[in-house]
Design an enzyme around this catalytic site. Sequence first.
Site, PDB file in Angstrom:
ATOM      1  N   GLU A  45       0.820  -1.213   0.000  1.00  4.95           N
ATOM      2  CA  GLU A  45       0.000   0.000   0.000  1.00  4.95           C
ATOM      3  C   GLU A  45       0.863   1.277   0.000  1.00  4.95           C
ATOM      4  O   GLU A  45       1.828   1.380   0.737  1.00  4.95           O
ATOM      5  CB  GLU A  45      -0.896  -0.011   1.237  1.00  4.95           C
ATOM      6  N   LYS A 118     -10.500   2.901  -1.534  1.00 10.58           N
ATOM      7  CA  LYS A 118     -10.599   2.231  -0.236  1.00 10.58           C
ATOM      8  C   LYS A 118     -11.906   2.595   0.473  1.00 10.58           C
ATOM      9  O   LYS A 118     -12.209   3.774   0.674  1.00 10.58           O
ATOM     10  CB  LYS A 118      -9.395   2.621   0.610  1.00 10.58           C
ATOM     11  N   CYS A 155      -5.783  -2.624   2.676  1.00 11.18           N
ATOM     12  CA  CYS A 155      -5.427  -2.610   4.088  1.00 11.18           C
ATOM     13  C   CYS A 155      -6.633  -2.798   5.011  1.00 11.18           C
ATOM     14  O   CYS A 155      -7.096  -3.918   5.162  1.00 11.18           O
ATOM     15  CB  CYS A 155      -4.648  -1.341   4.416  1.00 11.18           C
TER      16      CYS A 155
END
Length: 285
Positions: A45, A118, A155
């Site tokens: 990431e 995200k 993540c």
Amino acid sequence: MSHRTVTVAAIQTAYGHDQATNIAKTEAFVREAARMGAQVILPSELFQGIYFCTHQNPKWFETAHPAVEHPCVVAMAKLAGELGVVIPISFFEKDGPAYYNSIAIADADGTVLGIYRKSHIPDGPGYQEKYYFRPGDTGFRVWRTRFATIGVGICWDQWFPEAARAMMLQGAEVLFYPTAIGSEPYDDALDTHLMWQRAMQGHAVSNAVPVVAANRIGLETNDGTAQRFYGHSFIADNTGNLVAQYGASDEGVLVHTFDLTAIESYRADWGFFRDRRPDLYARNR
């Protein structure tokens, strides 16, 4: 009966402040993975620099760019086309006045198939992402690349079973999770890497799907505060077993080949999707 296979890779390495150096380092590992036969190669990431979300500082907004202009996206998409590989590219995206933690999917011809933003944005000591990123507005997506249909979460997304299931319901054959996670500033004794791995191994089990997770390593200093990233990148098979993994300081690429045809048969045999009861999953009022 012919069998479809895919060879996947995860990159684990340390990153510093200089973006050009980080891109060159990532490129070298992508080339190494491609030489080893990898077809879908996952960097970790926000590899453009250090993980800057440890503090709130407006200077970092200057490092965000639209996808078509971001140096990481431009460089990795070109590399994907050159090598004939797929690369999920993590980057800090600017879209008008909005900022996102995003992934651009470069297919094996260098074409960027689209963007995922995200969905789950953490906020806590050492991981103050809500200051920088809006919650993603793309919804969960899958990508029909040259080699496989892939789903990519970022993540904090990896802790949520709903994210994995949403991608599976769209036809994902492998799940990928680029990550930046390590020490907790409020508790030096806390090491969450086993929890982190087990959460994703659970996604592999309950969805009968391989999972690939790439984390960074090393000690990074930001505004006077040090944070150590714990690595432990891994590849899990469709039963949740770890078929390749690194420790806390290993640097390199993990590579593994999966038989997608056999996994599809296994998934059907177990009946996880046959026996779903979405009519019962709504919140009781």
